[in-house]
Design a protein around this motif. Structure first.
Motif, PDB file in Angstrom:
ATOM      1  N   TYR A  87    -106.598  32.657  -0.190  1.00  0.00           N
ATOM      2  CA  TYR A  87    -106.501  31.346   0.468  1.00  0.00           C
ATOM      3  C   TYR A  87    -107.641  31.132   1.465  1.00  0.00           C
ATOM      4  CZ  TYR A  87    -101.882  30.807  -1.582  1.00  0.00           C
ATOM      5  OH  TYR A  87    -100.837  30.683  -2.470  1.00  0.00           O
ATOM      6  N   ILE A  88    -108.808  31.691   1.139  1.00  0.00           N
ATOM      7  CA  ILE A  88    -109.939  31.606   2.059  1.00  0.00           C
ATOM      8  C   ILE A  88    -110.353  30.157   2.322  1.00  0.00           C
ATOM      9  CG2 ILE A  88    -111.621  31.910   0.189  1.00  0.00           C
ATOM     10  CD1 ILE A  88    -111.894  33.260   3.805  1.00  0.00           C
ATOM     11  N   TRP A  89    -110.292  29.293   1.290  1.00  0.00           N
ATOM     12  CA  TRP A  89    -110.719  27.917   1.491  1.00  0.00           C
ATOM     13  C   TRP A  89    -109.683  27.127   2.293  1.00  0.00           C
ATOM     14  CZ3 TRP A  89    -115.551  27.534   1.081  1.00  0.00           C
ATOM     15  CH2 TRP A  89    -116.248  28.244   0.127  1.00  0.00           C
ATOM     16  N   GLN A  90    -108.409  27.467   2.113  1.00  0.00           N
ATOM     17  CA  GLN A  90    -107.375  26.829   2.933  1.00  0.00           C
ATOM     18  C   GLN A  90    -107.513  27.239   4.390  1.00  0.00           C
ATOM     19  OE1 GLN A  90    -106.979  28.192   0.001  1.00  0.00           O
ATOM     20  NE2 GLN A  90    -105.582  26.983  -1.281  1.00  0.00           N
ATOM     21  N   ALA A  91    -107.878  28.520   4.613  1.00  0.00           N
ATOM     22  CA  ALA A  91    -108.107  28.991   5.980  1.00  0.00           C
ATOM     23  C   ALA A  91    -109.281  28.249   6.602  1.00  0.00           C
ATOM     24  CB  ALA A  91    -108.362  30.496   5.992  1.00  0.00           C
ATOM     25  N   ALA A  92    -110.332  28.058   5.825  1.00  0.00           N
ATOM     26  CA  ALA A  92    -111.500  27.318   6.319  1.00  0.00           C
ATOM     27  C   ALA A  92    -111.116  25.882   6.658  1.00  0.00           C
ATOM     28  CB  ALA A  92    -112.611  27.347   5.273  1.00  0.00           C
ATOM     29  N   GLY A  93    -110.238  25.300   5.833  1.00  0.00           N
ATOM     30  CA  GLY A  93    -109.789  23.943   6.106  1.00  0.00           C
ATOM     31  C   GLY A  93    -108.981  23.850   7.384  1.00  0.00           C
ATOM     32  N   CYS A  94    -108.163  24.889   7.649  1.00  0.00           N
ATOM     33  CA  CYS A  94    -107.381  24.911   8.894  1.00  0.00           C
ATOM     34  C   CYS A  94    -108.301  24.960  10.111  1.00  0.00           C
ATOM     35  CB  CYS A  94    -106.445  26.117   8.897  1.00  0.00           C
ATOM     36  SG  CYS A  94    -105.071  25.998   7.730  1.00  0.00           S
ATOM     37  N   LEU A  95    -109.364  25.743  10.016  1.00  0.00           N
ATOM     38  CA  LEU A  95    -110.322  25.819  11.125  1.00  0.00           C
ATOM     39  C   LEU A  95    -111.090  24.507  11.272  1.00  0.00           C
ATOM     40  CD1 LEU A  95    -111.804  29.426  10.804  1.00  0.00           C
ATOM     41  CD2 LEU A  95    -110.212  28.556  12.531  1.00  0.00           C
ATOM     42  N   ALA A  96    -111.419  23.879  10.139  1.00  0.00           N
ATOM     43  CA  ALA A  96    -112.139  22.606  10.194  1.00  0.00           C
ATOM     44  C   ALA A  96    -111.288  21.534  10.875  1.00  0.00           C
ATOM     45  CB  ALA A  96    -112.526  22.164   8.785  1.00  0.00           C
ATOM     46  N   ALA A  97    -109.959  21.639  10.704  1.00  0.00           N
ATOM     47  CA  ALA A  97    -109.062  20.679  11.344  1.00  0.00           C
ATOM     48  C   ALA A  97    -108.888  20.964  12.829  1.00  0.00           C
ATOM     49  CB  ALA A  97    -107.695  20.710  10.652  1.00  0.00           C
ATOM     50  N   ARG A  98    -109.313  22.175  13.257  1.00  0.00           N
ATOM     51  CA  ARG A  98    -109.233  22.565  14.671  1.00  0.00           C
ATOM     52  C   ARG A  98    -110.601  23.096  15.110  1.00  0.00           C
ATOM     53  NH1 ARG A  98    -104.785  23.990  11.847  1.00  0.00           N
ATOM     54  NH2 ARG A  98    -102.721  23.546  12.738  1.00  0.00           N
ATOM     55  N   TRP A 100    -112.401  23.036  17.678  1.00  0.00           N
ATOM     56  CA  TRP A 100    -112.547  23.627  19.009  1.00  0.00           C
ATOM     57  C   TRP A 100    -112.188  25.109  19.024  1.00  0.00           C
ATOM     58  CZ3 TRP A 100    -108.892  20.172  17.421  1.00  0.00           C
ATOM     59  CH2 TRP A 100    -107.570  20.623  17.393  1.00  0.00           C
ATOM     60  N   ARG A 101    -111.521  25.582  17.968  1.00  0.00           N
ATOM     61  CA  ARG A 101    -111.114  26.977  17.928  1.00  0.00           C
ATOM     62  C   ARG A 101    -112.152  27.874  17.256  1.00  0.00           C
ATOM     63  NH1 ARG A 101    -104.615  26.983  16.489  1.00  0.00           N
ATOM     64  NH2 ARG A 101    -103.937  25.998  18.424  1.00  0.00           N
ATOM     65  N   ILE A 102    -113.123  27.277  16.561  1.00  0.00           N
ATOM     66  CA  ILE A 102    -114.059  28.068  15.778  1.00  0.00           C
ATOM     67  C   ILE A 102    -114.874  29.015  16.648  1.00  0.00           C
ATOM     68  CG2 ILE A 102    -116.119  27.934  14.313  1.00  0.00           C
ATOM     69  CD1 ILE A 102    -114.947  25.407  13.083  1.00  0.00           C
ATOM     70  N   LEU A 103    -115.216  28.580  17.878  1.00  0.00           N
ATOM     71  CA  LEU A 103    -116.026  29.421  18.764  1.00  0.00           C
ATOM     72  C   LEU A 103    -115.172  30.325  19.649  1.00  0.00           C
ATOM     73  CD1 LEU A 103    -118.818  26.904  19.808  1.00  0.00           C
ATOM     74  CD2 LEU A 103    -118.868  28.650  18.027  1.00  0.00           C
ATOM     75  N   SER A 104    -113.881  30.374  19.392  1.00  0.00           N
ATOM     76  CA  SER A 104    -113.027  31.298  20.141  1.00  0.00           C
ATOM     77  C   SER A 104    -113.491  32.732  19.924  1.00  0.00           C
ATOM     78  CB  SER A 104    -111.575  31.158  19.673  1.00  0.00           C
ATOM     79  OG  SER A 104    -110.812  32.274  20.077  1.00  0.00           O
ATOM     80  N   PRO A 105    -113.549  33.552  20.994  1.00  0.00           N
ATOM     81  CA  PRO A 105    -113.926  34.964  20.828  1.00  0.00           C
ATOM     82  C   PRO A 105    -113.062  35.675  19.798  1.00  0.00           C
ATOM     83  CG  PRO A 105    -113.843  34.393  23.154  1.00  0.00           C
ATOM     84  CD  PRO A 105    -113.288  33.217  22.405  1.00  0.00           C
ATOM     85  N   ILE A 106    -111.797  35.274  19.696  1.00  0.00           N
ATOM     86  CA  ILE A 106    -110.901  35.877  18.704  1.00  0.00           C
ATOM     87  C   ILE A 106    -111.413  35.582  17.300  1.00  0.00           C
ATOM     88  CG2 ILE A 106    -108.557  35.852  17.761  1.00  0.00           C
ATOM     89  CD1 ILE A 106    -107.600  35.038  20.565  1.00  0.00           C
ATOM     90  N   ILE A 107    -111.787  34.310  17.065  1.00  0.00           N
ATOM     91  CA  ILE A 107    -112.283  33.919  15.749  1.00  0.00           C
ATOM     92  C   ILE A 107    -113.568  34.670  15.422  1.00  0.00           C
ATOM     93  CG2 ILE A 107    -113.269  32.026  14.427  1.00  0.00           C
ATOM     94  CD1 ILE A 107    -110.323  31.759  14.584  1.00  0.00           C
ATOM     95  N   VAL A 108    -114.523  34.672  16.350  1.00  0.00           N
ATOM     96  CA  VAL A 108    -115.814  35.320  16.099  1.00  0.00           C
ATOM     97  C   VAL A 108    -115.630  36.792  15.761  1.00  0.00           C
ATOM     98  CG1 VAL A 108    -118.023  35.954  17.130  1.00  0.00           C
ATOM     99  CG2 VAL A 108    -117.063  33.679  17.563  1.00  0.00           C
ATOM    100  N   ASN A 109    -114.769  37.479  16.513  1.00  0.00           N
ATOM    101  CA  ASN A 109    -114.559  38.914  16.301  1.00  0.00           C
ATOM    102  C   ASN A 109    -113.768  39.186  15.021  1.00  0.00           C
ATOM    103  OD1 ASN A 109    -114.502  41.749  17.155  1.00  0.00           O
ATOM    104  ND2 ASN A 109    -112.324  41.402  17.456  1.00  0.00           N
ATOM    105  N   ARG A 110    -112.652  38.459  14.846  1.00  0.00           N
ATOM    106  CA  ARG A 110    -111.770  38.737  13.715  1.00  0.00           C
ATOM    107  C   ARG A 110    -112.363  38.304  12.384  1.00  0.00           C
ATOM    108  NH1 ARG A 110    -106.538  39.854  15.529  1.00  0.00           N
ATOM    109  NH2 ARG A 110    -106.782  40.969  17.489  1.00  0.00           N
TER     110      ARG A 110
END
Length: 230
Positions: A87-98, A100-110
């Motif tokens: 579900y990698i593309w669905q995950a990408a879509g969830c981030l695209a809808a949010r 402001w969360r893409i640059l979260s340190p959690i996102i960058v690291n994980r």
């Protein structure tokens, strides 16, 4: 006199109640990549994992009509990383809808480590549950995959009751021991497990593995080889 709050009752979560589980998980683990993707993505994971697990129990703690805690456990044939891969593309879509969360340190690291893990799993098509040195020799281990409690109902024994009920249900299915994984920085969770009889059997980079022998006094059945929803 103030109206007494309803008693907390333990029962299996139905498919229709999975969105309530996803909402509670998003609230309880808001510092994880999984939950940053949103409750719809979390609910999709349970709908994907439950029918694929060899043994699957999704247990809820209910105060009236409100879900105040839950635990998910079983014997899993598929991993969370495999879910991300599918579900990698669905995950990408969830981030695209949010965004402001893409640059979260959690996102960058994980994202880095998740992508690396997905790459390794892609070369190994078959998932095997991590080998756990059982506290009971020659027995299969029941995995506690999630335990979450609503912030307003913490320190009221809900987590301990969920763990005890999961232990009882695992024993009824014939299991002799259980294991779980927890972030070592979550001191409260580690302490809660230890008070409930869990022991640390390994620790690496804050990733702690704990195990517990199921109480001998609990009724047991022969080891199962079929799926169970609890």
């Amino acid at each position: 006199m103030p109206k007494a709050e309803p008693e907390v009752v333990m029962r299996v979560v139905s498919d229709a109640e999975i969105p309530a589980v996803a909402a509670l998980e998003e609230q309880a683990f808001d510092d994880t990549l999984f939950c940053l993707l949103g409750r719809e993505f979390i609910a999709r994971y349970y709908a994907w994992q439950i029918p694929r697990a060899r043994v699957s129990i999704l247990l809820g703690a209910w105060c009236g009509a409100k879900l105040v805690g839950f635990s998910y456990g079983g014997v899993f044939n598929r991993s969370l990383r495999e879910f991300y891969r599918e579900y990698i593309w669905q995950a990408a879509g969830c981030l695209a809808a949010r965004p402001w969360r893409i640059l979260s340190p959690i996102i960058v690291n994980r994202v880095f480590w998740t992508a690396a893990g997905i790459g390794r799993r892609a070369r190994k098509r078959v998932f095997r549950q991590p080998e756990i040195k059982s506290v009971v020799p020659d027995s299969e281990s029941f995995c506690i995959g999630r335990v979450a409690v609503d912030p307003g109902h913490r320190r009221q024994g809900v987590a301990k009751r969920l763990l005890a009920e999961m232990e009882s249900r695992a024993a009824a299915l014939g299991f002799l021991n259980m294991h779980l994984f927890v972030d070592g920085r979550n001191v409260a969770a580690v302490s809660c497990y230890q008070v409930s009889g869990w022991k640390i059997i390994s620790s690496r980079n804050q990733n702690v593995t704990m195990a517990k022998e199921i109480a001998a006094a609990l009724p047991r059945a022969p080891q199962v080889a079929v799926q169970s929803r609890g």
